[in-house]
Design a protein around this motif. Structure first.
Motif, PDB file in Angstrom:
ATOM      1  N   TYR A  29     -46.753   3.693 -34.614  1.00  0.00           N
ATOM      2  CA  TYR A  29     -45.609   3.775 -35.509  1.00  0.00           C
ATOM      3  C   TYR A  29     -45.449   5.209 -36.020  1.00  0.00           C
ATOM      4  N   ASN A  30     -46.532   5.804 -36.515  1.00  0.00           N
ATOM      5  CA  ASN A  30     -46.483   7.167 -37.066  1.00  0.00           C
ATOM      6  C   ASN A  30     -46.229   8.210 -35.983  1.00  0.00           C
ATOM      7  N   ILE A  31     -46.792   8.017 -34.799  1.00  0.00           N
ATOM      8  CA  ILE A  31     -46.589   8.959 -33.702  1.00  0.00           C
ATOM      9  C   ILE A  31     -45.131   8.968 -33.265  1.00  0.00           C
ATOM     10  N   VAL A  32     -44.548   7.786 -33.127  1.00  0.00           N
ATOM     11  CA  VAL A  32     -43.146   7.686 -32.705  1.00  0.00           C
ATOM     12  C   VAL A  32     -42.229   8.335 -33.747  1.00  0.00           C
ATOM     13  N   ASP A  33     -42.499   8.095 -35.025  1.00  0.00           N
ATOM     14  CA  ASP A  33     -41.709   8.740 -36.083  1.00  0.00           C
ATOM     15  C   ASP A  33     -41.760  10.256 -35.937  1.00  0.00           C
ATOM     16  N   SER A  34     -42.949  10.792 -35.720  1.00  0.00           N
ATOM     17  CA  SER A  34     -43.114  12.246 -35.594  1.00  0.00           C
ATOM     18  C   SER A  34     -42.362  12.796 -34.387  1.00  0.00           C
ATOM     19  N   ILE A  35     -42.364  12.066 -33.286  1.00  0.00           N
ATOM     20  CA  ILE A  35     -41.663  12.516 -32.084  1.00  0.00           C
ATOM     21  C   ILE A  35     -40.161  12.634 -32.354  1.00  0.00           C
ATOM     22  N   PHE A  36     -39.580  11.632 -32.982  1.00  0.00           N
ATOM     23  CA  PHE A  36     -38.137  11.675 -33.256  1.00  0.00           C
ATOM     24  C   PHE A  36     -37.789  12.752 -34.277  1.00  0.00           C
ATOM     25  N   VAL A  37     -38.608  12.892 -35.314  1.00  0.00           N
ATOM     26  CA  VAL A  37     -38.337  13.909 -36.339  1.00  0.00           C
ATOM     27  C   VAL A  37     -38.475  15.301 -35.742  1.00  0.00           C
ATOM     28  N   LEU A 179     -30.582   5.736 -36.340  1.00  0.00           N
ATOM     29  CA  LEU A 179     -30.304   6.265 -37.677  1.00  0.00           C
ATOM     30  C   LEU A 179     -30.460   7.786 -37.753  1.00  0.00           C
ATOM     31  N   ILE A 180     -31.426   8.340 -37.045  1.00  0.00           N
ATOM     32  CA  ILE A 180     -31.657   9.786 -37.112  1.00  0.00           C
ATOM     33  C   ILE A 180     -30.544  10.553 -36.408  1.00  0.00           C
ATOM     34  N   PHE A 181     -30.193  10.123 -35.200  1.00  0.00           N
ATOM     35  CA  PHE A 181     -29.241  10.879 -34.396  1.00  0.00           C
ATOM     36  C   PHE A 181     -27.821  10.318 -34.411  1.00  0.00           C
ATOM     37  N   GLY A 182     -27.627   9.178 -35.057  1.00  0.00           N
ATOM     38  CA  GLY A 182     -26.291   8.607 -35.161  1.00  0.00           C
ATOM     39  C   GLY A 182     -25.796   7.986 -33.884  1.00  0.00           C
ATOM     40  N   LEU A 183     -26.528   7.052 -33.335  1.00  0.00           N
ATOM     41  CA  LEU A 183     -26.122   6.363 -32.109  1.00  0.00           C
ATOM     42  C   LEU A 183     -25.423   5.048 -32.460  1.00  0.00           C
TER      43      LEU A 183
END
Length: 190
Positions: A29-37, A179-183
């Motif tokens: 969960y934390n790794i995926v969040d970091s990748i997107f951010v 949510l981050i990139f607006g898809l």
């Protein structure tokens, strides 16, 4: 004696395997969040990394409260005292809500000051403050979820606890890019 040992082995496997999978998924969960951010910018990743100690504090309070609840509830249920077990569960839930409210108020009032204490960069501090504000103000769901997971574990239902955590992680992985990139017609929130 051999039959009891087989039952114990099966019990340990049935209780521990879902918890091990849950912990692995939490790390993912934390790794995926970091990748997107990190795809936003290096500064955004730095800002979220600066917020990590406070996130760990919230997790420590939530998990610590929930683990204590788990121990007391397991003992009470083992004694067959269902009325007291119900009171213990309600007290644990109330404690998690109180902790969440404390963090939410602190987030509303102090997220900017906290972020400024982490870095000299004004831009990074602003991003960190925005992220801290969201994490702290909306931590109720996280803390209450931790409590319910430990309630389920206390009654021996580690599988449902794992399913809930996996559902949350999958939802996070799906919603992060949206949510981050607006898809999908959703405005980009960064």
């Amino acid at each position: 004696n051999k039959l009891e040992m087989m039952r114990m082995d099966k019990l340990v496997l049935n209780m521990s395997l879902p918890m091990i999978i849950s912990l692995l998924i939490q790390a993912l969960y934390n790794i995926v969040d970091s990748i997107f951010v990190a795809k936003i910018s290096e500064q955004a990743l730095t800002a979220t990394s600066l917020a990590y100690p406070l996130q760990m504090l919230m997790i420590a309070v939530g998990v610590g409260t929930a683990v204590g609840l788990n121990a007391i509830l397991s003992k009470t249920l083992g004694q067959g005292n269902k009325e007291e077990a119900s009171q213990v569960a309600m007290t644990g839930l109330t404690l998690s809500i109180i902790c969440a409210l404390i963090f939410a108020v602190a987030g509303l009032l102090f997220s900017k000051k906290i972020a400024n204490s982490f870095t000299d960069s004004i831009d990074t501090a602003d991003l960190c403050a925005q992220y801290l504000w969201v994490c702290m103000v909306f931590c109720l769901g996280n803390l209450v979820c931790m409590t319910f997971q430990r309630l389920l574990q206390a009654v021996g239902n580690t599988l449902l606890s794992m399913v809930i955590l996996v559902s949350g992680a999958v939802t996070n992985i799906v919603l992060d890019p949206i949510l981050i990139f607006g898809l999908c017609g959703v405005p980009a929130m960064g």
